[in-house]
Structure formats: structure tokens, C-alpha cells
Motif scaffolding. Structure first.
Motif, PDB file in Angstrom:
ATOM      1  N   UNK A 133     -97.821 -46.601  20.205  1.00  0.00           N
ATOM      2  CA  UNK A 133     -99.005 -46.633  21.080  1.00  0.00           C
ATOM      3  C   UNK A 133     -99.685 -47.999  21.024  1.00  0.00           C
ATOM      4  N   UNK A 134     -99.728 -48.573  19.832  1.00  0.00           N
ATOM      5  CA  UNK A 134    -100.340 -49.895  19.701  1.00  0.00           C
ATOM      6  C   UNK A 134     -99.557 -50.926  20.519  1.00  0.00           C
ATOM      7  N   UNK A 135     -98.245 -50.849  20.430  1.00  0.00           N
ATOM      8  CA  UNK A 135     -97.412 -51.819  21.152  1.00  0.00           C
ATOM      9  C   UNK A 135     -97.421 -51.557  22.655  1.00  0.00           C
ATOM     10  N   UNK A 136     -97.540 -50.291  23.021  1.00  0.00           N
ATOM     11  CA  UNK A 136     -97.499 -49.958  24.452  1.00  0.00           C
ATOM     12  C   UNK A 136     -98.711 -50.524  25.194  1.00  0.00           C
ATOM     13  N   UNK A 137     -99.847 -50.544  24.557  1.00  0.00           N
ATOM     14  CA  UNK A 137    -101.011 -51.121  25.252  1.00  0.00           C
ATOM     15  C   UNK A 137    -100.808 -52.624  25.466  1.00  0.00           C
ATOM     16  N   UNK A 138    -100.167 -53.282  24.503  1.00  0.00           N
ATOM     17  CA  UNK A 138     -99.826 -54.698  24.703  1.00  0.00           C
ATOM     18  C   UNK A 138     -98.853 -54.848  25.877  1.00  0.00           C
ATOM     19  N   UNK A 139     -97.876 -53.976  25.901  1.00  0.00           N
ATOM     20  CA  UNK A 139     -96.881 -54.004  26.992  1.00  0.00           C
ATOM     21  C   UNK A 139     -97.578 -53.861  28.346  1.00  0.00           C
ATOM     22  N   UNK A 140     -98.536 -52.940  28.409  1.00  0.00           N
ATOM     23  CA  UNK A 140     -99.189 -52.676  29.697  1.00  0.00           C
ATOM     24  C   UNK A 140    -100.057 -53.858  30.135  1.00  0.00           C
ATOM     25  N   UNK A 141    -100.639 -54.551  29.176  1.00  0.00           N
ATOM     26  CA  UNK A 141    -101.408 -55.753  29.518  1.00  0.00           C
ATOM     27  C   UNK A 141    -100.483 -56.802  30.121  1.00  0.00           C
ATOM     28  N   UNK A 142     -99.346 -57.006  29.461  1.00  0.00           N
ATOM     29  CA  UNK A 142     -98.389 -58.006  29.957  1.00  0.00           C
ATOM     30  C   UNK A 142     -97.789 -57.551  31.291  1.00  0.00           C
ATOM     31  N   UNK A 143     -97.559 -56.257  31.414  1.00  0.00           N
ATOM     32  CA  UNK A 143     -97.013 -55.734  32.677  1.00  0.00           C
ATOM     33  C   UNK A 143     -97.977 -56.012  33.832  1.00  0.00           C
ATOM     34  N   UNK A 144     -99.268 -55.871  33.577  1.00  0.00           N
ATOM     35  CA  UNK A 144    -100.258 -56.147  34.631  1.00  0.00           C
ATOM     36  C   UNK A 144    -100.150 -57.605  35.074  1.00  0.00           C
ATOM     37  N   UNK A 145    -100.042 -58.482  34.126  1.00  0.00           N
ATOM     38  CA  UNK A 145     -99.923 -59.904  34.473  1.00  0.00           C
ATOM     39  C   UNK A 145     -98.609 -60.172  35.203  1.00  0.00           C
ATOM     40  N   UNK A 146     -97.566 -59.492  34.762  1.00  0.00           N
ATOM     41  CA  UNK A 146     -96.248 -59.647  35.388  1.00  0.00           C
ATOM     42  C   UNK A 146     -96.320 -59.201  36.866  1.00  0.00           C
ATOM     43  N   UNK A 147     -96.961 -58.055  37.106  1.00  0.00           N
ATOM     44  CA  UNK A 147     -97.061 -57.545  38.488  1.00  0.00           C
ATOM     45  C   UNK A 147     -97.826 -58.536  39.362  1.00  0.00           C
TER      46      UNK A 147
END
Lengths: 188, 225
Positions: free
Chosen positions: A160-174
Motif C-alpha cells: 500500500x505504501x508503494x502503491x500510493x507512490x506508483x499512483x503519484x508517478x502514474x498521474x504525472x505519466x498520464x
């Protein structure tokens, strides 16, 4: 198969480990957050720009992982053997780390805070990130307030900790693949 | 929580019907060939895929390792059960699974198994696996529907048929009424592991009773339609 039993009509529900608990129990809050998060990943997939479809298989895999996280959280710590079989292996968090690193390679370095926003898929990724953080907070409280042992949920907490990081980066990626600029935060 | 395993697993298999045996006028067993390397835990189920429809059935180990048994109630308007009741022996069946988490979990609490009708199937599977010492309430209309009695009664610490129809003559040890009535009025207060398999209405009512009379107990359930 019908999806209702009527067993939860009076505000209580059954865990996988058999206990009957109130539906406002912190454990139910935690796996409810994970359910909400999983639904938001579905929204992200639906909103994903054409140039970002490479991430869809990845997001589907994460949705599967979140089902396992929900099942793990719905299992109390009284049966450690049973719970241990449900916790996510740390490899699943490593999968997220690789995806983060891959997306991050092509993103401009951040030098200031950015406001959540941009392309709809990016906006939903930010919302999902917030729900993921809430799921993490409620999971921590679940571990602290119950007989559950933290190491029984080590994989889940890391994930869960890593997934929130992933989602932040995913937002920037999009935003990047749609050439939508990030909006920096202008402090007063 | 909402069931996370509504869909059966992806493992697809094909099997043939070896044998059919009618137990009552509306209930029969099907013996299927066990696919090579097919493994399952007692209490798990498979999903039969027939004519675009699917139905879940608990698995019971057969008399030989090469057989799997399904306990099936024939429904007058049921396309799948009608097909299964009439199709020739050696007919091929496709199924997925095994799936499900309705398995026995040893604990210090007494295990109370509660079944209605063909809901006895997962308990028969556990019993065939050597499980003993449980309390079993089997709710049926009459003694003729006490499927697997010969298997269950010797293994149970207490075997309690709950009959909603006519009581046998001479009177037996059966309880005259629903399983829920037995729970409300007969079972001593305490902390138990309840395993429920059968009709949705029974499961909902039992859970309500557990919440009020046996609040610290555990509940595991499997719905049969």
C-alpha cells in the motif's frame, strides 16, 4: 449465484476468519478503502489516454493484487497460518517499484510541489492515491488495535505504501503522455 | 464482506459421467471421472458449465480416487439440473475450479455443522477426509432426505436430524423442527465455530441467532440454491 445473503442486514458482517464484527470496525474500514481504491483503478483504466494504454495490463494486475489485500485484511490475526497465506509477497511491491522507475525515467525532475490535476486519468490517479493513503492508515490502525501481528501484514503494508507512490508517478505519466503540463504550487 | 470468489477459478476441466444414483424423487448423485492431477480441499466446489449456464456444486470424494461425486437436487424449472438428471452416462461435462474457502479450520471451539438439504455435501466431503467429533444439524423434510447419514452419524459427536415434515414412527432421536429452532432453544450458550451450508434464508437466520445468542462465535458459510 446471488450476491446477497441477508447476513449483514443488522450492521454486522463476517470476516474470512469467521468472526462476526460490526460494519464500522476499523478492519472493515480498511478493506472497504481497498475496495474503493480498486474501483478507482477501474476509473483510471477507463480514462486512460491512448498513449498510456501500455499501463493498462499493469493496472489490471494491481487490481488483482488488491483483491488479495482485501482478503488478507478480512482475516484476523488469531489464525496466523491462515493469514500468512493471504499476505502479499514482497515481490508484488517490487513489481510496483520497477513500474515506478520505468515511468520516472522519462519524467522531468520535480523541483517544487505540483497541484493535483491535469488529464482526467491523472486526476483520478491523484484521487486513488489519496484513497490508497487512507487504506494504509486504516490498515495500520487495524494492526495496532487488534491482536493481529504487524509482520503478518508486512507485504500488505509495504504494498500500500508503494502503491500510493506508483499512483503519484502514474498521474504525472498520464499528464506527460497527453502533453498536459503539471501545475506547480505557488506558495503565497 | 462481499464474496471475493464469485467466479470460480480459471482451471478448466472436462470429465465424463460414470454413474447416476437417485437418492429421493428429486435428489441424485452423479459420479464423474476425476481429471488427471485434479486436487481439491474438502468443502471446495466446482462450477459446471452447461449450455451457456453455470452452476456451482460441492465436491465429494468418490468411493475410488478416480471418482468425484456431486449431490444434486433436481429443480422442476432448472435447466442444468434437468440436463444432469437426464443426459446419458458417459456424457462429457465441462467445469472450472476447484474454488471456495469453505474448509474446516481446526480450533479449540466446538464445530457445529449446519446443513439444509443437499447442503450436506461439503460436510460429507470433510467427513470422507477423516474429520470426526463435530456436531451436525441436518435440516430436511423427512428422514429419507438425510443424505449421507451412514457416513456422518458415526463420525459426529452428535448427529441431530431436524425434520420439518412428519416425524418417523416409532419416534427417533430427530428434532421436530427447523435447525434454527434447535439453535434458539436447544444449543447451550457458548463459543462455537459454526459452518453453514444450505439455503440463503437459513444462513441469514442462523447468522442473526449467532449474533444474539453466540456472539463470540465464528461463522463460515456456503450458500446452496
Amino acid at each position: 449465484m446471488k450476491v446477497y445473503t441477508g447476513g449483514g442486514d443488522r450492521g454486522r458482517t463476517s470476516l474470512f476468519s469467521g468472526e462476526r464484527i460490526a460494519k464500522d470496525d476499523i478492519r472493515v474500514e480498511a478493506y472497504g478503502d481497498v475496495d474503493e481504491l480498486n474501483s478507482l483503478l477501474g476509473v483510471i483504466i477507463a480514462a486512460m489516454p491512448h498513449d498510456g494504454t501500455a499501463r493498462i495490463a499493469e493496472l489490471r494486475q494491481i487490481q488483482g493484487d488488491l483483491f488479495r489485500v482485501g482478503a488478507c485484511l478480512a482475516t484476523s490475526g488469531e489464525d496466523p497460518t491462515f493469514a500468512a497465506t493471504r499476505d502479499l509477497p514482497l515481490e508484488n511491491a517490487h513489481f510496483l517499484e520497477k513500474a515506478i522507475d520505468q515511468m520516472d525515467e522519462d519524467l522531468p525532475r520535480l523541483s517544487q510541489f505540483i497541484l493535483p490535476g491535469g488529464h482526467p486519468a491523472a486526476c483520478w490517479s491523484h484521487v486513488a492515491r489519496c484513497v490508497c493513503r487512507r487504506a494504509e492508515r486504516h490498515t495500520v490502525r487495524t494492526v495496532r488495535q487488534s491482536s493481529s501481528k504487524e509482520d503478518m501484514y508486512a507485504g500488505t503494508l509495504t504494498y500500500l505504501n508503494r502503491l500510493s507512490d506508483y499512483l503519484f508517478v502514474l498521474a504525472r505519466y498520464c499528464n506527460q503522455v497527453t502533453q498536459t503540463p503539471d501545475t506547480p504550487w505557488e506558495s503565497a | 464482506m462481499t464474496s471475493l470468489d464469485v467466479a470460480a477459478g480459471d482451471n478448466l476441466h472436462t470429465s465424463r459421467i460414470i454413474h447416476r444414483q437417485w437418492l429421493t424423487k428429486d435428489t441424485f448423485t452423479l459420479a464423474l471421472e476425476r481429471p488427471p492431477d485434479f486436487q481439491f480441499q474438502a468443502g471446495q466446489r466446482i462450477r459446471l458449465l452447461i449450455g451457456g449456464k453455470h452452476r456451482d456444486y460441492s465436491l465429494i470424494p468418490g468411493d475410488t480416487p478416480a471418482e468425484l461425486i456431486l449431490l444434486i437436487r433436481w429443480m422442476d424449472s432448472g435447466v442444468v439440473s434437468t440436463h444432469l438428471s437426464r443426459c446419458p452416462l458417459a456424457t462429457s461435462l465441462n467445469f472450472s475450479g476447484p474454488s471456495g474457502h469453505f474448509i474446516y479450520r481446526p480450533s479449540s471451539r466446538p464445530a457445529i455443522f449446519i446443513a439444509t438439504g443437499t447442503g450436506i455435501a461439503p460436510f460429507a466431503a470433510m467427513c470422507r477426509g477423516g474429520l470426526q467429533g463435530f456436531v451436525l444439524l441436518h435440516g430436511v423434510r423427512d428422514v429419507g432426505a438425510l443424505y449421507y447419514r451412514d457416513l456422518m452419524e458415526p463420525a459426529a459427536a452428535r448427529y441431530i436430524p431436524c425434520l420439518t415434515g412428519a416425524m418417523p414412527s416409532p419416534p427417533s432421536e430427530a428434532f421436530p423442527g427447523r435447525v434454527t429452532m434447535y439453535l434458539r432453544n436447544q444449543l447451550s450458550a457458548g463459543e462455537y465455530d459454526f459452518y453453514l451450508a444450505g439455503r440463503r434464508e437459513m444462513i441469514a437466520e442462523v447468522i442473526d441467532i449467532v449474533d444474539h445468542r453466540f456472539a463470540s462465535s465464528r461463522v463460515y458459510s456456503e450458500i446452496f440454491f
